[in-house]
Design a protein around this motif. Structure first.
Motif, PDB file in Angstrom:
ATOM      1  N   LEU A  79      47.002  41.868  42.677  1.00 25.73           N
ATOM      2  CA  LEU A  79      46.042  42.423  43.654  1.00 25.73           C
ATOM      3  C   LEU A  79      44.636  42.438  43.065  1.00 25.73           C
ATOM      4  N   LEU A  80      44.534  42.814  41.783  1.00 28.28           N
ATOM      5  CA  LEU A  80      43.210  42.894  41.150  1.00 28.28           C
ATOM      6  C   LEU A  80      42.591  41.499  41.026  1.00 28.28           C
ATOM      7  N   VAL A  81      43.370  40.503  40.583  1.00 27.58           N
ATOM      8  CA  VAL A  81      42.772  39.168  40.416  1.00 27.58           C
ATOM      9  C   VAL A  81      42.411  38.559  41.776  1.00 27.58           C
ATOM     10  N   LEU A  85      37.178  40.798  41.952  1.00 22.97           N
ATOM     11  CA  LEU A  85      36.596  41.397  40.751  1.00 22.97           C
ATOM     12  C   LEU A  85      36.307  40.305  39.727  1.00 22.97           C
ATOM     13  N   THR A  86      35.382  40.612  38.817  1.00 23.70           N
ATOM     14  CA  THR A  86      35.161  39.660  37.716  1.00 23.70           C
ATOM     15  C   THR A  86      36.341  39.761  36.755  1.00 23.70           C
ATOM     16  N   GLU A  87      36.459  38.769  35.894  1.00 23.11           N
ATOM     17  CA  GLU A  87      37.540  38.759  34.902  1.00 23.11           C
ATOM     18  C   GLU A  87      37.499  40.038  34.051  1.00 23.11           C
ATOM     19  N   GLU A  88      36.257  40.391  33.645  1.00 23.22           N
ATOM     20  CA  GLU A  88      36.102  41.582  32.805  1.00 23.22           C
ATOM     21  C   GLU A  88      36.567  42.848  33.538  1.00 23.22           C
ATOM     22  N   LEU A  92      39.508  45.403  32.304  1.00 25.93           N
ATOM     23  CA  LEU A  92      39.220  46.811  32.016  1.00 25.93           C
ATOM     24  C   LEU A  92      40.008  47.740  32.943  1.00 25.93           C
ATOM     25  N   ASN A  93      40.260  47.273  34.175  1.00 32.11           N
ATOM     26  CA  ASN A  93      41.111  48.073  35.061  1.00 32.11           C
ATOM     27  C   ASN A  93      42.541  48.145  34.547  1.00 32.11           C
ATOM     28  N   CYS A  94      43.056  47.009  34.070  1.00 29.95           N
ATOM     29  CA  CYS A  94      44.414  47.009  33.498  1.00 29.95           C
ATOM     30  C   CYS A  94      44.471  47.942  32.304  1.00 29.95           C
ATOM     31  N   TYR A  95      43.457  47.847  31.469  1.00 32.34           N
ATOM     32  CA  TYR A  95      43.398  48.672  30.256  1.00 32.34           C
ATOM     33  C   TYR A  95      43.390  50.155  30.628  1.00 32.34           C
ATOM     34  N   ASN A  96      42.566  50.492  31.603  1.00 33.44           N
ATOM     35  CA  ASN A  96      42.442  51.872  32.055  1.00 33.44           C
ATOM     36  C   ASN A  96      43.765  52.392  32.612  1.00 33.44           C
ATOM     37  N   LEU A  97      44.459  51.539  33.361  1.00 31.84           N
ATOM     38  CA  LEU A  97      45.721  51.978  33.964  1.00 31.84           C
ATOM     39  C   LEU A  97      46.778  52.225  32.904  1.00 31.84           C
TER      40      LEU A  97
END
Ligand code: HEM
Length: 259
Positions: A79-81, A85-88, A92-97
């Motif tokens: 969903l995010l890709v 959203l930009t790659e970054e 960072l969203n994955c990291y945050n989750l």
């Protein structure tokens, strides 16, 4: 800690992100290291092991995001890709989750088990009355406060409880203290599975209010329901150790016997 509390939140968040089964243990180890790694001894910033772990998590998600871009699934990374959203931003969203969703919920669960073992009368009350599950989850979240503080930068001059705060000041807001505020909570140092109202700040406040609050509540409620169904007595059988950090509040090891 290792066999139950560490598994539930990690599995839930990995399931949502679509992290393959064989990678999950490694992801768990990396998130522990990224959150808890020792400082580098010069009084500021993360140590080398912590920075390496943080970079490895980002690299891991770089590869996973590339795979999902090529072959999308029904997981959150896909969903995010696909979401413009930009790659970054995706990384960072994955990291945050993963960072937000794993350690904190684990510490709430383990701290909850310790509280129920310590206050046997509250455990007996909870066992006798399933209706208390909802308030018990909130009380465990207040009692444990896994995110001990949040940081903010003042945007304007202000005064708070007689202290002057200047625009630009960096502030540590101690949620752990707010959650025991005697002006807000009746007998704040009492663990009460029926506490109502319970306006704790465990998930923060305002625009950055925890994205995973409902997930964390559901995970904790599932654990309580399972404990109630299967366990009569909870006994601490060895030394409880606490994590050597003031960023998160929590237990490092909790040997318990469940009867
Ligand atoms: C008991 C468990 C949890 C606690 C105590 C907790 C605590 C917090 C706190 C205090 C904040 C606000 C930080 C700030 O204002 O600076 C926050 C934000 C966040 N949490 Fe949680 N959290 C928990 C579970 C989760 C879970 C399960 C997830 C993932 C699904 C998650 C993902 C996030 C994210 C992504 C943010 C950032 C939201 C934003 O900046 O808009 N958290 N959490």
């Amino acid at each position: 800690m290792a066999e139950v509390a560490a598994q539930v939140p990690l599995r839930a968040i990995c399931e949502l992100l679509g992290v393959p089964e064989q990678d999950r243990q490694r992801v768990l180890e990396l998130t522990n290291e990224a959150m808890l790694g020792e400082g580098d001894g010069d009084g500021g910033g993360a140590g080398r092991a912590t920075r390496i772990a943080q970079s490895e998590i980002l690299l891991y998600y770089t590869r996973l995001a590339a795979q999902r871009r090529a072959a999308p699934g029904d997981d959150v990374i896909s969903l995010l890709v696909g979401g413009g959203l930009t790659e970054e931003e995706v990384l960072l969203n994955c990291y945050n989750l993963i960072i937000g969703g794993d350690e904190t919920a684990r510490l709430a669960m383990a701290g909850g088990v310790l509280a129920l073992a310590t206050y046997g009368e509250q455990w007996a009350r909870l066992r006798a009355d399933p209706e208390l599950d909802g308030t018990a989850v909130e009380e465990i979240l207040r009692w444990t406060t896994p995110a001990a503080h949040v940081g903010r930068i003042a945007t304007r001059d202000a005064e708070l409880a007689g202290r002057r705060i200047a625009a630009g000041d960096v502030l540590a807001l101690w949620t752990a203290s707010a959650n025991r505020d005697e002006a807000v909570f009746d007998e704040p140092d009492r663990f009460d599975v029926g506490r109502r109202p319970n306006r704790h700040l465990t998930f923060g406040y305002g625009p950055h209010f925890c994205l995973g609050a409902q997930l964390a509540r559901a995970e904790s409620a599932a654990l309580l329901a399972e404990l109630r169904a299967s366990v009569r007595a909870i006994e601490v059988t060895g030394p409880v150790t606490w994590l050597p950090t003031n960023f998160i509040n929590g237990i490092g090891s909790l040997p318990v016997a469940l009867t």
